[in-house]
Write an enzyme that holds these catalytic residues in place. Sequence first.
Site, PDB file in Angstrom:
ATOM      1  N   LYS A  46       0.837  -1.217   0.000  1.00  0.00           N
ATOM      2  CA  LYS A  46       0.000   0.000   0.000  1.00  0.00           C
ATOM      3  C   LYS A  46       0.864   1.256   0.000  1.00  0.00           C
ATOM      4  CE  LYS A  46      -1.839   1.753   3.971  1.00  0.00           C
ATOM      5  NZ  LYS A  46      -1.612   3.176   4.196  1.00  0.00           N
TER       6      LYS A  46
ATOM      7  N   ARG B 214      -0.478  15.024  12.905  1.00  0.00           N
ATOM      8  CA  ARG B 214       0.201  14.566  11.687  1.00  0.00           C
ATOM      9  C   ARG B 214       0.606  15.770  10.847  1.00  0.00           C
ATOM     10  NH1 ARG B 214      -2.195   8.979   9.446  1.00  0.00           N
ATOM     11  NH2 ARG B 214      -0.096   8.921   8.606  1.00  0.00           N
TER      12      ARG B 214
ATOM     13  N   CYS C 210      -5.729   7.978   8.943  1.00  0.00           N
ATOM     14  CA  CYS C 210      -5.940   7.368  10.265  1.00  0.00           C
ATOM     15  C   CYS C 210      -5.693   8.383  11.366  1.00  0.00           C
ATOM     16  CB  CYS C 210      -4.979   6.195  10.449  1.00  0.00           C
ATOM     17  SG  CYS C 210      -5.476   4.715   9.586  1.00  0.00           S
TER      18      CYS C 210
HETATM   19  C1  EPZ Z   1       3.840   6.847   6.759  1.00  0.00           C
HETATM   20  O1  EPZ Z   1       3.098   7.944   7.272  1.00  0.00           O
HETATM   21  C2  EPZ Z   1       2.862   5.709   6.604  1.00  0.00           C
HETATM   22  N1  EPZ Z   1       1.813   6.129   5.682  1.00  0.00           N
HETATM   23  C3  EPZ Z   1       2.279   5.332   7.962  1.00  0.00           C
HETATM   24  O2  EPZ Z   1       1.519   4.155   7.771  1.00  0.00           O
HETATM   25  C4  EPZ Z   1       3.416   4.994   8.930  1.00  0.00           C
HETATM   26  O3  EPZ Z   1       2.887   4.798  10.217  1.00  0.00           O
HETATM   27  C5  EPZ Z   1       4.431   6.126   8.969  1.00  0.00           C
HETATM   28  O4  EPZ Z   1       4.883   6.458   7.644  1.00  0.00           O
HETATM   29  C6  EPZ Z   1       5.678   5.778   9.798  1.00  0.00           C
HETATM   30  O5  EPZ Z   1       6.279   4.625   9.261  1.00  0.00           O
HETATM   31  C7  EPZ Z   1       2.050   6.120   4.384  1.00  0.00           C
HETATM   32  O6  EPZ Z   1       3.113   5.750   3.904  1.00  0.00           O
HETATM   33  C8  EPZ Z   1       0.933   6.555   3.513  1.00  0.00           C
HETATM   34  P1  EPZ Z   1       6.024  10.084   8.767  1.00  0.00           P
HETATM   35  P2  EPZ Z   1       3.727   9.405   7.233  1.00  0.00           P
HETATM   36  O7  EPZ Z   1       6.030  11.341   7.997  1.00  0.00           O
HETATM   37  O8  EPZ Z   1       4.582   9.529   6.027  1.00  0.00           O
HETATM   38  C9  EPZ Z   1       6.481  13.407  12.197  1.00  0.00           C
HETATM   39  C10 EPZ Z   1      -0.367   2.754   7.787  1.00  0.00           C
HETATM   40  O9  EPZ Z   1      -0.976   2.186   8.719  1.00  0.00           O
HETATM   41  N2  EPZ Z   1       6.397  14.394  11.099  1.00  0.00           N
HETATM   42  O10 EPZ Z   1       7.139   9.119   8.561  1.00  0.00           O
HETATM   43  O11 EPZ Z   1       2.621  10.356   7.396  1.00  0.00           O
HETATM   44  C11 EPZ Z   1       5.149  12.709  12.437  1.00  0.00           C
HETATM   45  O12 EPZ Z   1       4.303  13.457  13.284  1.00  0.00           O
HETATM   46  C12 EPZ Z   1       0.084   4.201   7.961  1.00  0.00           C
HETATM   47  O13 EPZ Z   1      -0.109   2.226   6.699  1.00  0.00           O
HETATM   48  C13 EPZ Z   1       6.624  15.715  11.356  1.00  0.00           C
HETATM   49  O14 EPZ Z   1       6.882  16.134  12.503  1.00  0.00           O
HETATM   50  O15 EPZ Z   1       4.641   9.345   8.537  1.00  0.00           O
HETATM   51  C14 EPZ Z   1       5.602  11.387  13.027  1.00  0.00           C
HETATM   52  O16 EPZ Z   1       5.802  11.538  14.399  1.00  0.00           O
HETATM   53  C15 EPZ Z   1      -0.378   4.807   9.233  1.00  0.00           C
HETATM   54  N3  EPZ Z   1       6.554  16.607  10.321  1.00  0.00           N
HETATM   55  C16 EPZ Z   1       6.957  11.127  12.360  1.00  0.00           C
HETATM   56  O17 EPZ Z   1       7.367  12.385  11.823  1.00  0.00           O
HETATM   57  C17 EPZ Z   1       6.302  16.202   9.041  1.00  0.00           C
HETATM   58  O18 EPZ Z   1       6.264  17.061   8.141  1.00  0.00           O
HETATM   59  C18 EPZ Z   1       6.939  10.107  11.226  1.00  0.00           C
HETATM   60  O19 EPZ Z   1       5.912  10.446  10.303  1.00  0.00           O
HETATM   61  C19 EPZ Z   1       6.072  14.847   8.792  1.00  0.00           C
HETATM   62  C20 EPZ Z   1       6.127  13.948   9.834  1.00  0.00           C
END
Ligand code: EPZ
Length: 427
Positions: free
Chosen positions: A22, A122, A117
């Site tokens: 996905k 986020r 989710c």
């Molecule tokens: C991706 O989300 C996945 N979604 C999520 O999977 C997964 O939990 C996550 O990565 C971590 O592995 C997709 O790929 C569509 P991040 P993403 O940016 O990209 C912080 C599932 O169940 N952050 O890596 O949105 C954020 O708050 C889903 O398949 C910032 O601070 O996650 C978090 O604490 C749920 N500023 C951390 O970084 C930003 O601009 C990691 O988030 C972006 C993120």
Amino acid sequence: MEKFVVHGPCRLTGEVKISGAKNSAVAILPATLLVKGKCHLENVPNISDIRSYIEILESLGSKFEYISPNEFIIDNTNVNSAIASYELTSKFRASYYLLGALLGRFNEVQISLPGGCNLGARPIDQHIKAFEKLGATVEVKNGNVYAKKKDALKGAHIFLDVVSVGATMNAILAATLAEGTTIIENVAKEPHVVDLANFLNSLGANIKGAGTDTIKITGVKELKQVSCYSIIPDQIETGTFMVAAAATKGDVTITNCIPKHMEPITAKFREAGIEVYENGSSIRVKMDKRPNSFSIKTSPYPGFPTDMQPQMCILLAIANGTGIIVENIWESRFQYTDELVKMGADISAHGTTAIVKGVDKLYGSPVQSHDLRAGAAMIIAGLVCEGVTEVYNTHHILRGYENIVEKFNSLGANIEYVKDDTEGLAK
Ligand code: EPZ
């Protein structure tokens, strides 16, 4: 009201094939917008997040020619709009990849702030920072994100403040057709980041270092596909079936997966006394007793994936002894533990930590699926427990698991998908 009705307990045995990833597909689909022509994709998961993406792309002018539900040709020759509808993009998180992809092709882009989710805050500040470094101006107003560039984006040095999957992939998308060289540091190294880079490189992009801490992108003038691209298997779907096999004291061979991607999970399984055998692109999981307890701390790849945290909690809920889960990525990812407590689990969750004391038995109950992975965990709990479990909010689960009922039932589970307008809400 739709629900999954899971009749437990059962012992899963047999073979199950994993679908395409996905979190790769939701980036690769918008990445095709960088090609003013056709792209042929296979092993695309037929899940609701992908169907939503297809709807968005069609609304922008993409044409789809289907070979099967998992294989199609996308023709983006006539895409002429970079304004994605609020109704479509606000539905799910991964719509944020439209920003990077459309900004690569057009001068002005508009999408709504992404949904998805409910896992706590986020933010997308790191995505915005990357676009601004590349020369775009970005404004967030009235629930929408507006990004603009005057001329071509220009290569830049981008240091991400946090390791973010989405910001890494969006920066890659925007920098692929930029002028000059972009260096992105402190990047995410997840398998889907590497898959996106491999896909773009297969079209003629010049992206090096995906899977390491630093990615270097030398901008190219245009992209063109020469052969069909196959999306990698889903790491989290693989892990979900691994947990289900072990939790039901089963014996399941999981095919079309990449055992290397499963290492953080496999290591924990062995700690728990679960037998895991790797053989090429398949993994066999065998278990005949309650697992030993263990502890996990989620972190970016190759650390323990947050998206496997709720499923692993089911193993701990029925383990011998007490285990601790520390969630380091999402602030609200323990909401599901209240549902497990309804089933007889002994869990106390506060802040980023959950303490799970293993119990002998879980009991069927109506439960909510708080998010995609929590929903999968509820189904596994239903397979393990005595009696009937009704899992509500099925739409979360259907966002990310292809044919989940059929796959579990082919292994000996008894799950029904029931649509009943007269049912009340689960408490
Ligand atoms: C991706 O989300 C996945 N979604 C999520 O999977 C997964 O939990 C996550 O990565 C971590 O592995 C997709 O790929 C569509 P991040 P993403 O940016 O990209 C912080 C599932 O169940 N952050 O890596 O949105 C954020 O708050 C889903 O398949 C910032 O601070 O996650 C978090 O604490 C749920 N500023 C951390 O970084 C930003 O601009 C990691 O988030 C972006 C993120």
